[in-house]
Design an enzyme around this catalytic site. Structure first.
Site, PDB file in Angstrom:
ATOM      1  N   ALA A   1      14.473   4.801  -9.196  1.00 35.85           N
ATOM      2  CA  ALA A   1      15.726   5.686  -9.183  1.00 35.85           C
ATOM      3  C   ALA A   1      16.660   4.575  -8.944  1.00 35.85           C
ATOM      4  O   ALA A   1      17.837   5.131  -9.355  1.00 35.85           O
ATOM      5  CB  ALA A   1      15.439   6.317  -7.665  1.00 35.85           C
ATOM      6  N   TYR A   2      16.449   3.511  -8.351  1.00 41.10           N
ATOM      7  CA  TYR A   2      17.643   2.526  -7.937  1.00 41.10           C
ATOM      8  C   TYR A   2      18.160   2.116  -9.496  1.00 41.10           C
ATOM      9  O   TYR A   2      19.479   1.779  -9.628  1.00 41.10           O
ATOM     10  CB  TYR A   2      17.335   1.399  -7.057  1.00 41.10           C
ATOM     11  CG  TYR A   2      18.179   0.429  -6.864  1.00 41.10           C
ATOM     12  CD1 TYR A   2      19.178   0.695  -5.766  1.00 41.10           C
ATOM     13  CD2 TYR A   2      18.125  -0.868  -7.437  1.00 41.10           C
ATOM     14  CE1 TYR A   2      20.086  -0.192  -5.592  1.00 41.10           C
ATOM     15  CE2 TYR A   2      19.244  -1.886  -7.105  1.00 41.10           C
ATOM     16  CZ  TYR A   2      19.987  -1.518  -6.082  1.00 41.10           C
ATOM     17  OH  TYR A   2      20.957  -2.364  -5.719  1.00 41.10           O
ATOM     18  N   SER A   3      17.308   1.766 -10.238  1.00 40.40           N
ATOM     19  CA  SER A   3      17.657   1.312 -11.636  1.00 40.40           C
ATOM     20  C   SER A   3      18.553   2.252 -12.375  1.00 40.40           C
ATOM     21  O   SER A   3      19.358   1.892 -13.142  1.00 40.40           O
ATOM     22  CB  SER A   3      16.315   0.908 -12.382  1.00 40.40           C
ATOM     23  OG  SER A   3      15.792  -0.341 -11.634  1.00 40.40           O
TER      24      SER A   3
END
Length: 77
Positions: A6-8
């Site tokens: 999700a962060y990427s």
């Protein structure tokens, strides 16, 4: 390897948003930029750095976690 899907995806989303804004606003001489820093000490990263800080640092060319002065010039220019 940490699962940061999700962060990427959110960083990739910011990049594409900026490109879209640049295409839309560029003709009006308005620029769009994104600062997508690597790992920095923060509340969000505290536990991750405590558990895997050495491994994370090993994957960074400078061999260290980011510092505020690393991005200060970019933000202020």
């Amino acid at each position: 390897m940490h699962e940061t899907f999700a962060y990427s995806a959110s960083k990739a989303g910011l990049q594409m948003l900026s490109r879209s804004l640049a295409g839309h606003l560029g003709p009006d001489l308005i620029t769009s930029n994104v600062i997508a820093c690597g790992p920095f000490e923060s509340h969000m990263m505290k536990e991750t750095l405590a558990n895997a800080g050495d491994a994370i640092k090993a994957g960074i060319p400078l061999g260290r976690i980011g510092r505020p002065e690393d991005v200060g010039g970019i933000v202020c220019s």
